[in-house]
Design a protein around this motif. Structure first.
Motif, PDB file in Angstrom:
ATOM      1  N   GLN A  95       0.715  -1.569  -0.143  1.00  0.00           N
ATOM      2  CA  GLN A  95       0.339  -0.149   0.008  1.00  0.00           C
ATOM      3  C   GLN A  95       0.604   1.358  -0.014  1.00  0.00           C
ATOM      4  OE1 GLN A  95      -3.231  -0.295  -0.514  1.00  0.00           O
ATOM      5  NE2 GLN A  95      -2.566   2.358  -0.497  1.00  0.00           N
ATOM      6  N   LYS A  96       1.871   0.908   0.744  1.00  0.00           N
ATOM      7  CA  LYS A  96       2.759   2.603   0.868  1.00  0.00           C
ATOM      8  C   LYS A  96       3.684   2.388  -0.941  1.00  0.00           C
ATOM      9  CE  LYS A  96       2.630   3.555   5.379  1.00  0.00           C
ATOM     10  NZ  LYS A  96       2.473   4.713   5.384  1.00  0.00           N
ATOM     11  N   GLN A  97       3.573   1.650  -1.057  1.00  0.00           N
ATOM     12  CA  GLN A  97       4.258   1.688  -2.990  1.00  0.00           C
ATOM     13  C   GLN A  97       3.568   2.011  -3.295  1.00  0.00           C
ATOM     14  OE1 GLN A  97       8.100   0.604  -3.124  1.00  0.00           O
ATOM     15  NE2 GLN A  97       7.584   1.929  -5.080  1.00  0.00           N
ATOM     16  N   LYS A  98       1.488   1.839  -4.037  1.00  0.00           N
ATOM     17  CA  LYS A  98       0.925   3.164  -4.878  1.00  0.00           C
ATOM     18  C   LYS A  98       0.608   3.963  -4.001  1.00  0.00           C
ATOM     19  CE  LYS A  98      -1.437  -1.052  -4.751  1.00  0.00           C
ATOM     20  NZ  LYS A  98      -2.775  -2.757  -4.610  1.00  0.00           N
ATOM     21  N   ASN A  99       1.305   4.198  -2.786  1.00  0.00           N
ATOM     22  CA  ASN A  99       1.025   5.569  -2.232  1.00  0.00           C
ATOM     23  C   ASN A  99       2.208   6.458  -2.935  1.00  0.00           C
ATOM     24  OD1 ASN A  99      -1.049   4.951  -0.783  1.00  0.00           O
ATOM     25  ND2 ASN A  99      -0.548   5.656   0.976  1.00  0.00           N
ATOM     26  N   LEU A 100       2.938   6.013  -2.611  1.00  0.00           N
ATOM     27  CA  LEU A 100       4.504   6.570  -3.417  1.00  0.00           C
ATOM     28  C   LEU A 100       4.769   6.413  -5.236  1.00  0.00           C
ATOM     29  CD1 LEU A 100       7.005   7.378  -2.661  1.00  0.00           C
ATOM     30  CD2 LEU A 100       8.341   5.118  -3.432  1.00  0.00           C
ATOM     31  N   GLU A 101       3.787   5.093  -5.755  1.00  0.00           N
ATOM     32  CA  GLU A 101       3.498   5.810  -6.993  1.00  0.00           C
ATOM     33  C   GLU A 101       3.008   6.843  -7.237  1.00  0.00           C
ATOM     34  OE1 GLU A 101       2.248   1.911  -8.601  1.00  0.00           O
ATOM     35  OE2 GLU A 101       4.281   1.093  -7.854  1.00  0.00           O
ATOM     36  N   THR A 102       1.800   7.048  -6.491  1.00  0.00           N
ATOM     37  CA  THR A 102       0.842   8.529  -6.726  1.00  0.00           C
ATOM     38  C   THR A 102       1.309   9.488  -6.785  1.00  0.00           C
ATOM     39  OG1 THR A 102      -0.930   6.571  -5.935  1.00  0.00           O
ATOM     40  CG2 THR A 102      -1.284   9.572  -6.445  1.00  0.00           C
ATOM     41  N   ILE A 103       2.423  10.014  -5.586  1.00  0.00           N
ATOM     42  CA  ILE A 103       3.482  10.960  -5.314  1.00  0.00           C
ATOM     43  C   ILE A 103       3.796  10.999  -6.212  1.00  0.00           C
ATOM     44  CG2 ILE A 103       4.705  12.110  -3.335  1.00  0.00           C
ATOM     45  CD1 ILE A 103       3.620   9.895  -1.035  1.00  0.00           C
TER      46      ILE A 103
END
Length: 173
Positions: free
Chosen positions: A143-151
């Motif tokens: 989930q953190k990786q997905k958030n990072l990609e969005t950022i």
């Protein structure tokens, strides 16, 4: 143009809030480039730490799996000569004399004598607990990786818009 965008963020400009609890979201479209960069750095550090924790749990799981194999084999090994470790690099010869009892490392340097069946049960329970924790950490990391990609995507869009604005300003002068 796009008046709704300011009041209703699109899914691509939001991400799950820290902790993931309660379905809260952070509207990335309201953050400036410095805030986004800070958030990106924070996520990178958290992902690195979570990945390290996951590796530690996987290593523990491997050791527990080795213990299960050994416990399953020790019952038929009575009388067998072995090398018993005194340190990680120092061994002495020995003989397995009682396969019904084992000394079990229960953590922080404490050992408990248990029957073979109880030792197997303990190791199985601990292995299940480690597996559950490793899976939870893996889910949070994803989930953190997905958030990072969005950022990163939002940051690239902002930088492209800033570059375009500079080019338009130069063309207009």
């Amino acid at each position: 143009t796009g008046g709704n965008r300011a009041t209703r963020p699109t899914p691509a400009t939001t991400m799950a809030a820290e902790g993931g609890g309660g379905g809260r979201e952070i509207d990335l479209s309201q953050m400036d480039i410095n805030q986004l960069n800070d958030l990106k750095t924070s996520h990178e550090q958290e992902i690195e730490q979570l990945t390290g924790n996951w590796r530690t749990l996987k290593h523990a799981q491997s050791k527990l799996n080795t213990a299960v194999v050994c416990l399953n084999e020790v019952g038929s090994q009575e009388g067998r000569e072995i090398l018993a470790p005194l340190t990680p690099s120092l061994y002495v010869p020995g003989t397995i004399c009682d396969t019904n009892k084992v000394l079990l490392d229960v953590g922080t340097g404490y050992f408990v004598e248990k029957s073979l069946a109880k030792a197997k049960d303990f190791v199985d329970r601990k292995n299940k607990m480690v597996t559950v924790n490793a899976d939870q950490i893996q889910n949070v990391t994803q989930q953190k990786q997905k958030n990072l990609e969005t950022i990163v995507m939002i940051m690239r869009q902002r930088m492209a818009m800033m570059q375009q604005a500079q080019e338009d300003a130069k063309a207009g002068t």
